[in-house]
Write an enzyme that holds these catalytic residues in place. Structure first.
Site, PDB file in Angstrom:
ATOM      1  N   ASP A 144       1.584 -21.886  30.010  1.00  0.00           N
ATOM      2  CA  ASP A 144       0.388 -21.959  29.164  1.00  0.00           C
ATOM      3  C   ASP A 144      -0.822 -22.561  29.871  1.00  0.00           C
ATOM      4  O   ASP A 144      -1.675 -23.199  29.241  1.00  0.00           O
ATOM      5  CB  ASP A 144       0.676 -22.764  27.874  1.00  0.00           C
ATOM      6  CG  ASP A 144       1.791 -22.140  27.067  1.00  0.00           C
ATOM      7  OD1 ASP A 144       1.929 -20.905  27.110  1.00  0.00           O
ATOM      8  OD2 ASP A 144       2.529 -22.892  26.401  1.00  0.00           O
TER       9      ASP A 144
ATOM     10  N   GLY B 281       3.127 -15.903  26.323  1.00  0.00           N
ATOM     11  CA  GLY B 281       2.019 -15.628  25.406  1.00  0.00           C
ATOM     12  C   GLY B 281       0.741 -15.878  26.174  1.00  0.00           C
ATOM     13  O   GLY B 281       0.419 -17.019  26.471  1.00  0.00           O
ATOM     14  N   HIS B 282       0.050 -14.810  26.561  1.00  0.00           N
ATOM     15  CA  HIS B 282      -1.136 -14.934  27.421  1.00  0.00           C
ATOM     16  C   HIS B 282      -2.384 -14.561  26.612  1.00  0.00           C
ATOM     17  O   HIS B 282      -2.531 -13.433  26.161  1.00  0.00           O
ATOM     18  CB  HIS B 282      -0.995 -14.018  28.646  1.00  0.00           C
ATOM     19  CG  HIS B 282       0.124 -14.437  29.552  1.00  0.00           C
ATOM     20  ND1 HIS B 282       0.423 -13.802  30.721  1.00  0.00           N
ATOM     21  CD2 HIS B 282       1.009 -15.463  29.466  1.00  0.00           C
ATOM     22  CE1 HIS B 282       1.448 -14.408  31.313  1.00  0.00           C
ATOM     23  NE2 HIS B 282       1.828 -15.421  30.560  1.00  0.00           N
TER      24      HIS B 282
HETATM   25  P1  GDP Z   1      -1.078 -18.626  29.484  1.00  0.00           P
HETATM   26  O1  GDP Z   1       0.264 -18.498  28.869  1.00  0.00           O
HETATM   27  O2  GDP Z   1      -1.027 -19.308  30.814  1.00  0.00           O
HETATM   28  O3  GDP Z   1      -1.834 -17.321  29.542  1.00  0.00           O
HETATM   29  O4  GDP Z   1      -1.908 -19.600  28.526  1.00  0.00           O
HETATM   30  P2  GDP Z   1      -1.958 -19.533  26.906  1.00  0.00           P
HETATM   31  O5  GDP Z   1      -2.784 -18.382  26.507  1.00  0.00           O
HETATM   32  O6  GDP Z   1      -0.600 -19.660  26.333  1.00  0.00           O
HETATM   33  O7  GDP Z   1      -2.652 -20.919  26.597  1.00  0.00           O
HETATM   34  C1  GDP Z   1      -3.899 -21.244  27.077  1.00  0.00           C
HETATM   35  C2  GDP Z   1      -4.802 -21.567  25.877  1.00  0.00           C
HETATM   36  O8  GDP Z   1      -5.973 -22.206  26.327  1.00  0.00           O
HETATM   37  C3  GDP Z   1      -5.282 -20.309  25.158  1.00  0.00           C
HETATM   38  O9  GDP Z   1      -5.446 -20.602  23.796  1.00  0.00           O
HETATM   39  C4  GDP Z   1      -6.625 -20.032  25.802  1.00  0.00           C
HETATM   40  O10 GDP Z   1      -7.507 -19.299  24.963  1.00  0.00           O
HETATM   41  C5  GDP Z   1      -7.136 -21.419  26.016  1.00  0.00           C
HETATM   42  N1  GDP Z   1      -8.024 -21.607  27.194  1.00  0.00           N
HETATM   43  C6  GDP Z   1      -7.989 -20.961  28.378  1.00  0.00           C
HETATM   44  N2  GDP Z   1      -8.927 -21.494  29.220  1.00  0.00           N
HETATM   45  C7  GDP Z   1      -9.536 -22.467  28.536  1.00  0.00           C
HETATM   46  C8  GDP Z   1     -10.569 -23.402  28.873  1.00  0.00           C
HETATM   47  O11 GDP Z   1     -11.089 -23.448  29.990  1.00  0.00           O
HETATM   48  N3  GDP Z   1     -10.934 -24.269  27.894  1.00  0.00           N
HETATM   49  C9  GDP Z   1     -10.370 -24.287  26.666  1.00  0.00           C
HETATM   50  N4  GDP Z   1     -10.791 -25.192  25.787  1.00  0.00           N
HETATM   51  N5  GDP Z   1      -9.389 -23.432  26.316  1.00  0.00           N
HETATM   52  C10 GDP Z   1      -8.971 -22.544  27.254  1.00  0.00           C
HETATM   53  P1  IMO Z   2       3.626 -18.480  29.294  1.00  0.00           P
HETATM   54  O1  IMO Z   2       3.767 -17.259  30.157  1.00  0.00           O
HETATM   55  C1  IMO Z   2       5.299 -22.266  27.964  1.00  0.00           C
HETATM   56  C2  IMO Z   2       9.654 -22.533  27.660  1.00  0.00           C
HETATM   57  C3  IMO Z   2      10.262 -22.642  26.272  1.00  0.00           C
HETATM   58  C4  IMO Z   2      11.517 -23.419  26.586  1.00  0.00           C
HETATM   59  C5  IMO Z   2      11.939 -22.882  27.954  1.00  0.00           C
HETATM   60  C6  IMO Z   2      12.984 -21.784  27.877  1.00  0.00           C
HETATM   61  O2  IMO Z   2       2.907 -18.231  28.036  1.00  0.00           O
HETATM   62  O3  IMO Z   2       3.089 -19.624  30.082  1.00  0.00           O
HETATM   63  P2  IMO Z   2      13.001 -19.240  27.125  1.00  0.00           P
HETATM   64  O4  IMO Z   2      12.540 -18.581  25.861  1.00  0.00           O
HETATM   65  O5  IMO Z   2      12.311 -18.738  28.358  1.00  0.00           O
HETATM   66  O6  IMO Z   2      14.484 -19.249  27.277  1.00  0.00           O
HETATM   67  O7  IMO Z   2      12.587 -20.786  26.957  1.00  0.00           O
HETATM   68  O8  IMO Z   2      10.760 -22.367  28.549  1.00  0.00           O
HETATM   69  N1  IMO Z   2       8.756 -21.370  27.843  1.00  0.00           N
HETATM   70  C7  IMO Z   2       7.429 -21.458  27.927  1.00  0.00           C
HETATM   71  N2  IMO Z   2       6.610 -22.522  27.802  1.00  0.00           N
HETATM   72  N3  IMO Z   2       4.793 -21.062  28.264  1.00  0.00           N
HETATM   73  C8  IMO Z   2       5.595 -19.996  28.420  1.00  0.00           C
HETATM   74  O9  IMO Z   2       5.146 -18.787  28.847  1.00  0.00           O
HETATM   75  C9  IMO Z   2       6.984 -20.160  28.219  1.00  0.00           C
HETATM   76  N4  IMO Z   2       8.051 -19.325  28.267  1.00  0.00           N
HETATM   77  C10 IMO Z   2       9.130 -20.094  28.059  1.00  0.00           C
HETATM   78  O10 IMO Z   2       9.409 -23.332  25.399  1.00  0.00           O
HETATM   79  O11 IMO Z   2      11.205 -24.785  26.748  1.00  0.00           O
HETATM   80 MG    MG Z   3       1.252 -18.977  27.086  1.00  0.00          MG
END
Ligand code: GDP
Ligand code: IMO
Ligand code: MG
Length: 433
Positions: A14, A41-42
């Site tokens: 994340d 979840g991106h």
């Molecule tokens: P990913 O899994 O690495 O793609 O990241 P996620 O989408 O799960 O989580 C990142 C969260 O931070 C999302 O809700 C983005 O919209 C938000 N985000 C990304 N860059 C920034 C930033 O520079 N500032 C803030 N406040 N939020 C951000």
């Molecule tokens: P992105 O790509 C954050 C974590 C789960 C759990 C562990 C194992 O959005 O960064 P799994 O379902 O893979 O067996 O879970 O890994 N986890 C993540 N945490 N971002 C993710 O993906 C994750 N994918 C799995 O919360 O602790």
């Molecule tokens: Mg994510």
């Protein structure tokens, strides 16, 4: 001959990979996911659109760019279909610019039951899995019993399916559960299984290819490829905080396996991390904060899971873990995300080392799960201002520059990009990439 650039998370996931892959996509011809699956979840935000991708690469919003789901990825057909439909609602027809590896493996409904059964069986020792079936499906892959996307194009696939399902149900029973013990996304197993088979038809509409040839031929013809990581290095199956990890190789080496490219074809490695740290699910987190600062990070950063909605655990940036990640990945450029979340702090902390049993170390320890770790922090003055109007590096506050300079010096890698909001447009380049 081009090389594959890589963008991957350096922490516990994340970090903001989706946003930066979307931002960098104009520089590339192909965006390729190499591991993970619907546990990811991106999030991508632009022009009033907010979209969360799980299996589909984050280049999909750029119509003139191609996207590949590589052999290292796990596909769950129901979730895949939902993603395709949700993109269609936003005017994106993914059949045009998404191709899928024949060698990607499938998540069956019974894998998701097994995930739920394993977690229930572990009780308070549970991993905190996303319950998407990741662990059981990768287990079957390694056990050589799994089902691949290419199989659905043959006549034998129902036999493979039934054999696998039966073995899963036997396993679930051995833990003391049965198929009715769990629901999948709020419906019964039978209902979900029906949906799963229907969803295969959506999958079959896509160009299902020998992706290792596709990617290597693209590189030979000079096309530019960006590999998009999922999860983060601290969740890597080998090097993460085992057993509180995911079940794939989330590091740069995973690109070679998950796409079929040789190590010599890896180019730049963009390592992405938050200006602080988060983790969702169970497992060690040395810099986790349980105080008001942790609460402020969670609220200002809206730190709630993109896939599960769970509150993310929050803490200060952790340099022993970050330096370990950079070493494992061969990071060439750092990308610092969510620096705006630190706007309100008087003091910002950075964990330089750990104290374990009275001894200081800058290394990430083998026994991270059981060791009692006390983080040793250095402190930096906060900038206490909104940075929404900053458009380039020179416009960023002096205190922020000092924090970033300290980070660069301690990690030994330059910061190339700084992100100041979820939106595509709020991305500052410190270096040209
Ligand atoms: P990913 O899994 O690495 O793609 O990241 P996620 O989408 O799960 O989580 C990142 C969260 O931070 C999302 O809700 C983005 O919209 C938000 N985000 C990304 N860059 C920034 C930033 O520079 N500032 C803030 N406040 N939020 C951000
Ligand atoms: P992105 O790509 C954050 C974590 C789960 C759990 C562990 C194992 O959005 O960064 P799994 O379902 O893979 O067996 O879970 O890994 N986890 C993540 N945490 N971002 C993710 O993906 C994750 N994918 C799995 O919360 O602790
Ligand atoms: Mg994510």
């Amino acid at each position: 001959m081009s090389k594959v650039d890589v963008l991957l998370g350096l922490q516990w996931g994340d970090e903001g990979k989706g946003k930066i892959v979307d931002v960098l996509t104009p520089n590339y011809d192909i965006i390729a996911r190499f591991q993970g699956g619907p546990n990811a979840g991106h999030t991508i935000e632009f022009d009033g659109i907010k979209h969360i991708l799980h299996i589909i690469p984050s280049g999909i919003f750029h119509k003139d760019k191609d996207n590949l789901i590589g052999n290292g990825v796990l596909i769950e057909p129901v979730i895949f279909k939902q993603e395709i439909e949700s993109l269609a609602d936003k005017g994106v027809d993914a059949t045009i610019n998404l191709v899928i590896s024949k060698k990607a493996h499938l998540i069956l409904p019974s894998h998701r039951l097994m995930d739920a059964a394993n977690e229930a069986y572990k009780g308070n020792q549970k991993i905190g899995s996303t319950l998407k079936g990741i662990g059981p499906a990768y287990t079957d892959k390694v056990a050589r019993t799994s089902m691949r996307v290419g199989d659905i194009l043959t006549n034998e696939y129902t036999d493979i399916y039934n054999k696998l399902k039966e073995s899963h149900i036997r396993y679930i029973k051995s833990l003391g559960f049965d198929v009715d013990s769990f629901k999948i996304d709020n419906i019964t197993y039978e209902q979900y299984e029906q949906r799963w088979f229907e969803s295969l038809e959506t999958l079959k509409k896509f160009n299902i290819i020998d992706s290792e040839y596709y990617i290597n031929e693209a590189l030979s013809s000079g096309k530019k490829v960006l590999a998009e990581g999922a999860q983060g290095s601290m969740l890597d199956i080998d090097f993460g905080s085992y057993p509180f990890v995911t079940s794939s190789s989330t590091i740069t080496a995973g690109v070679c396996i998950g796409l079929g490219v040789a190590p010599s074809k890896i180019g730049n490695v963009y390592g992405i991390c938050k200006a602080y740290c988060t983790r969702v699910g169970s497992g060690p987190f040395p810099t986790e904060l349980f105080d008001k600062d942790g609460e402020t990070l969670r609220e200002n950063g809206r730190e709630y899971g993109s896939t599960t909605g769970r509150p993310r655990r929050c803490g200060w940036i952790d340099l022993p873990a970050l330096k370990y990640s950079c070493m494992l990945n061969g990071v060439t450029h750092l990308v610092i995300m969510k620096i705006d979340v630190l706007n309100d702090f008087d003091t910002i902390k950075m964990c330089d080392k750990y104290e374990i049993k009275g001894k200081e170390t800058e290394k990430f320890p083998y026994d991270v799960v059981s060791a009692e770790i006390t983080p040793v922090y250095s402190s930096y003055q906060g900038w206490k201002q909104d940075i929404a109007n900053a458009k380039d590096y020179d416009q960023l506050p002096e205190q922020m520059k000092q924090y970033l300079a300290a980070l660069e010096k301690k990690v030994g890698i330059n910061v190339a990009v700084i992100s100041t909001s979820p939106n595509r447009k709020d991305t500052i380049y410190k270096e040209i990439i």
